[in-house]
Design an enzyme around this catalytic site. Structure first.
Site, PDB file in Angstrom:
ATOM      1  N   SER A 144       0.842  -1.191   0.000  1.00 17.68           N
ATOM      2  CA  SER A 144       0.000   0.000   0.000  1.00 17.68           C
ATOM      3  C   SER A 144       0.875   1.238   0.000  1.00 17.68           C
ATOM      4  CB  SER A 144      -0.907   0.026   1.235  1.00 17.68           C
ATOM      5  OG  SER A 144      -1.548   1.287   1.364  1.00 17.68           O
ATOM      6  N   TYR A 158      -2.012  -0.445  10.321  1.00 14.12           N
ATOM      7  CA  TYR A 158      -2.051  -0.811   8.908  1.00 14.12           C
ATOM      8  C   TYR A 158      -0.789  -0.343   8.192  1.00 14.12           C
ATOM      9  CZ  TYR A 158      -3.702  -1.127   4.076  1.00 14.12           C
ATOM     10  OH  TYR A 158      -3.835  -1.429   2.739  1.00 14.12           O
TER      11      TYR A 158
END
Length: 249
Positions: A144, A158
């Site tokens: 990501s 995350y």
């Protein structure tokens, strides 16, 4: 003249391939000629529908139920894929979870599950696939852009899980380079999926951070992954490759 099926004769395994980016990757790899096994955990109907769609179109695919938070299940999925297709040339580690919450109150269970799926399953699947992968193999992780930029509160866990893949990939590229196996991360920005829909509550804030005023599509990520899986990408390894519409610009 370009080759319309650059992955003809290749075998791929996609962790987390029943929906969203994973399903788009499965379809693109099949379109490029690969036989594809893919895992799912809760979307049985979508996994079966995807498998049936590919088989009906003349492609080769098999859906395998496996919880990516369970190391034995991941290892079993790799073994099953290798048993069905004989070997594995391409591993796509796409399974992931997004647990948002401040460090003040994020449950430890969410922290542990995030690491188990977003980081440990990548290591477990990569380790398990190596006995079935020869020279020219590809390991591609869907990371990501948040590995490099976390512009809002609540995303520490995350972001940490995705940035952990940066170090893992660099080290793995060194380990596996002598075997002519490449290892790379793809770092998408906001993509229109169930996890972060283009019309969801987070969208207005995300669009304000991007150079391109739109979300990406799962198919655009799949196109990028397909290139990395192709023979043309044989000199790319140990890289963190961002496709984020200028989110990090």
């Amino acid at each position: 003249m370009s080759n319309p099926t650059p992955l003809a004769g290749k075998v791929a395994l996609v962790q987390g391939g029943s929906r969203g980016i994973g399903a788009a990757i499965v379809k693109r790899l099949v379109a490029d000629g690969a036989s594809v096994a893919f895992t799912y955990v809760s979307s049985a109907s979508k996994a079966e529908a995807l498998q049936d769609e590919i088989l009906a179109g003349g492609g080769k695919a098999v859906a395998i139920k496996a919880d990516s938070s369970d190391a034995q299940a991941v290892q079993g999925a790799v073994a099953k894929a290798a048993q069905v297709f004989g070997r594995i040339d391409i591993l796509i580690n796409n399974a992931g979870v997004l647990a948002l919450g401040s460090v003040e109150d994020l449950p430890l269970e969410d922290f542990d599950r995030t690491l188990a799926i977003n980081v440990r399953s990548v290591f477990v699947a990569s380790q398990a696939v190596l006995p079935h992968m020869g020279a020219g193999g590809r390991i591609i992780n869907i990371s990501s852009t948040n590995a490099d930029r976390m512009p809002f509160a609540g995303g520490a866990t995350y972001a940490m899980s995705k940035s952990a893949l940066t170090g893992l990939v660099k080290g793995m590229a060194r380990d596996l380079g002598p075997r002519k196996i490449t290892v790379n991360n793809v770092q998408p920005g906001p993509v229109d999926t169930d996890m972060n829909p283009a019309d969801g509550e987070m969208a207005p804030g995300m669009l304000g951070l991007m150079a391109l005023d739109r979300y990406g599509t799962a198919e655009e990520i799949a196109d990028f992954v397909a290139f990395l899986a192709s023979p043309q990408a044989g000199y790319i390894t140990g890289a963190n490759l961002t496709i984020d519409g200028g989110f990090g610009a």
